[in-house]
Every structure is written in C-alpha cells, then in structure tokens.
Design an enzyme around this catalytic site. Structure first.
Site, PDB file in Angstrom:
ATOM      1  N   CYS A   1      50.337  47.253  -2.412  1.00 29.57           N
ATOM      2  CA  CYS A   1      50.547  46.762  -1.040  1.00 29.57           C
ATOM      3  C   CYS A   1      49.998  47.720   0.008  1.00 29.57           C
ATOM      4  O   CYS A   1      49.249  47.312   0.910  1.00 29.57           O
ATOM      5  CB  CYS A   1      52.021  46.468  -0.802  1.00 29.57           C
TER       6      CYS A   1
ATOM      7  N   HIS B   1      57.536  48.017   1.216  1.00 31.51           N
ATOM      8  CA  HIS B   1      56.475  47.018   1.106  1.00 31.51           C
ATOM      9  C   HIS B   1      55.833  46.830   2.473  1.00 31.51           C
ATOM     10  O   HIS B   1      56.486  46.999   3.504  1.00 31.51           O
ATOM     11  CB  HIS B   1      57.031  45.691   0.590  1.00 31.51           C
TER      12      HIS B   1
ATOM     13  N   HIS C   1      49.118  40.090   1.956  1.00 30.59           N
ATOM     14  CA  HIS C   1      49.668  41.265   1.273  1.00 30.59           C
ATOM     15  C   HIS C   1      49.365  41.171  -0.214  1.00 30.59           C
ATOM     16  O   HIS C   1      49.007  40.115  -0.741  1.00 30.59           O
ATOM     17  CB  HIS C   1      51.176  41.379   1.512  1.00 30.59           C
TER      18      HIS C   1
END
Length: 343
Positions: A259, A307, A319
C-alpha cells in the site's frame, strides 16, 4: 485492511475484530479441522467467522509489512552511510599518509645530515596511540612547527572518529538486518495462515477476496475534481496506471506494490520523494478534513495508520488492498479513516 474486503452488509466492529485477532490461532486451527477451544463439542466455524479471521490475518500481515519496509529502509540508509564513511576513511588515510610522508622527508634530511632527533623518530611511529599519548612532547621539542603538528594530530583523530562511526554503523546494520528477517518471517506466517483459511471458505465467499478492480476492467472512472497541483495530477495518473498490478508485500513498483509502496512510487513519478511507510506518509504534507479531499491526497486508515490509499474523487481511492489482490478502486470509507494528507 479488513473492512474493504467484506461483503456489502456491515461487518464486525473494530472491537469485535480485536477479539477475533486475539484468538486467531484457535480460529485458524478450527477452520482447518479442529473446533476452537471455547466451542461446543461438534461445533463448526461459520464462513463469517472464517472471513473475520482472514481479515485479521491480512491486517496483521500488513502491519508486519510496514515494519519490514521500515527496517529495510533503515538498512538501506545505513549501507549508504557506511559506504560514505568508508570512503571518508580512505581519503583520511591518504591525507595522513601524505602528512607522514612530509615528516619522513624531514627525517631523511636530518639523517643525511648525520643526526635524527629522537622526538621526530617518535612522531613517525606506526602506533597511533603512542603518538597521540606523547604528541605533547613533540610540541615541546620544537622539531616541527606547531601548525604542522596540529594538522597531523587532527588528521589522526578524525580518522579514529571515522573508524569508530563505521564500527557503530556496521553493528546497527547487523541489528537492522535481523529486524528485516524477523518481520519477513512474521509476514509470511500470517499470509500462509490466511491462504490456508481461505481454502476452507465456500467458493462464493472466497470470490470476495479474488475479485478484480472495482473499475470492472473497463474504462477508468472519472475524477470527481481536479488535483490541486501539477505534481498531484502526475501522481494520480501514475496511480491510475497501476490499477490491475499485483499486491506484493515489501514492493514499491513498478510491477508490484504494497500500500505505501504504491503511494511512494506514484509520487516519485511526479518528482516527489515520499517516505516509505504509511505511518510516515501521513506526515508528508498538510493534513486536511476528508470533506476537502481532492485527487492526489493520501488517505490513511486505522488508528495505527497501517494502510494508505490515494483519493481519486467521486468518493473513491486507488490502493494496493492486500496480498493476493491487485491495485484497484474502492470506496474511500472502506475502513476507519485516520487522516487525509495533501502532499
């Protein structure tokens, strides 16, 4: 990253997920053929419980990946600094050799004249400790000018400090490599357990984790607003172009990403150097309310900032969701938002 993998109906709360995570080993074992310790005899694990455990394992794997990324980045920095220090040592040794060579020439001239001062012979000793301990004697002896003596002493001390710095960096590099290996093992353990548990899910439930990008494989969804700057626009184009590429833990492109690696790579295409981890990226610019988000802003998730995605407008982010999936679009509110950062 668990929430964005759930079906359309609401999933368990964060506190419920923490409870599941604390019992991950028992639940995983149950899904592989044994009932949890607190289950009634003959009880079976439901698909929903299995999904919750997989979500938790993916969350833990992502957190371990962030630690792996941070340790790897630290090791890279240490290697670069150690190389610079070693270059400095080589240059310092060369300079000291030149200074000592000049002193040797003076000694040779005295020898040819029929005498060499004992204090000059001491100065030419190869033992730096002996030299530094007795250098004051040379100053008093008057064999050399005070300026020449100070240069030799300073060069010797600078070289000793550089060698000490190199030794310290080498020790820290060894510790950092140990951390990298430990975090790598943690990631692999979580992913192996999640994969085994996924195999126990019904085909329809497993498809939730195997689905392709929400773009549906067709054209890219339109931006909801224009980026706030040219560099944000370039990063947005790079991130959109990465849709469909695989999640690879510890990778920052161009063929695979985790990520934070995707964010770092996308902004690198715009000439902007972002830090490596999502925890650091949240402070890589000015934090703004979600209501003011525009394409190119970084959306950081969960209280641990574990994240990160890039806002694309129209309530969507791009993402790298989790291992085994591909870079894709998802709703911006797919999980609890920690902060929004404008780079």
């Amino acid at each position: 990253m668990a929430s964005h993998r759930r079906p359309t109906q609401p999933g368990p709360t964060r506190s419920a997920r923490v409870t599941v995570l604390s019992a991950a080993l028992a639940t995983a074992a149950a899904a592989l053929g044994a009932a949890p310790a607190d289950a009634e005899p003959g009880a079976t694990v439901t698909p929903r419980a299995a999904r919750s455990t997989v979500d938790g394992l993916f969350d833990q794997a992502e957190q371990a990946t962030e630690l792996y990324d941070r340790a790897t980045e630290r090791a890279d920095l240490l290697r670069a600094r150690l190389a610079r220090t070693q270059d400095g040592i080589a240059r310092g040794q060369q300079r000291l050799n030149l200074l000592r060579g000049a002193l040797g020439a003076l000694a040779g001239a005295q020898y040819r004249a029929g005498a060499i001062d004992p204090s000059l012979a001491l100065l030419l000793s190869s033992d730096p400790d002996t030299y530094l301990d007795r250098a004051a004697t040379l100053e008093q002896a008057g064999v050399l000018q005070a300026g020449d003596l100070r240069q030799v002493r300073q060069a010797q001390r600078a070289l000793a400090q550089q060698r000490a710095d190199a030794h310290h960096d080498l020790d820290e590099l060894r510790r950092s490599r140990t951390q990298v290996a430990r975090h790598k093992r943690a990631v692999q353990e979580k992913l192996d357990r999640a994969r085994k548990l996924l195999k126990t899910l019904p085909t329809a439930q497993r498809a939730v984790y195997d689905r392709a990008s929400r773009s549906g494989g067709g054209g890219l969804p339109p931006l909801g607003a224009l980026p706030v700057s040219g560099r944000a626009a370039a990063a947005v184009l790079a991130a959109r172009g990465a849709v469909g590429r695989p999640y690879v833990w510890g990778a920052n492109g161009p063929h695979g990403f985790d990520c934070s690696g995707l964010m770092q790579w996308a902004y690198a295409q715009a000439g902007v150097a972002l830090p490596r981890t999502s925890q650091e990226q949240r402070y890589a610019g000015r934090q703004i309310p979600l209501s003011q988000a525009r394409p190119g802003d970084l959306v950081v998730y969960r209280s641990d900032a574990g994240h990160v995605g890039m806002y694309m407008g129209n309530g969507q982010v791009v993402h790298a969701p989790y291992p085994g999936a591909r870079v894709r679009y998802d709703p911006v509110d797919m999980m609890p938002i920690s902060s929004v950062t404008r780079v």
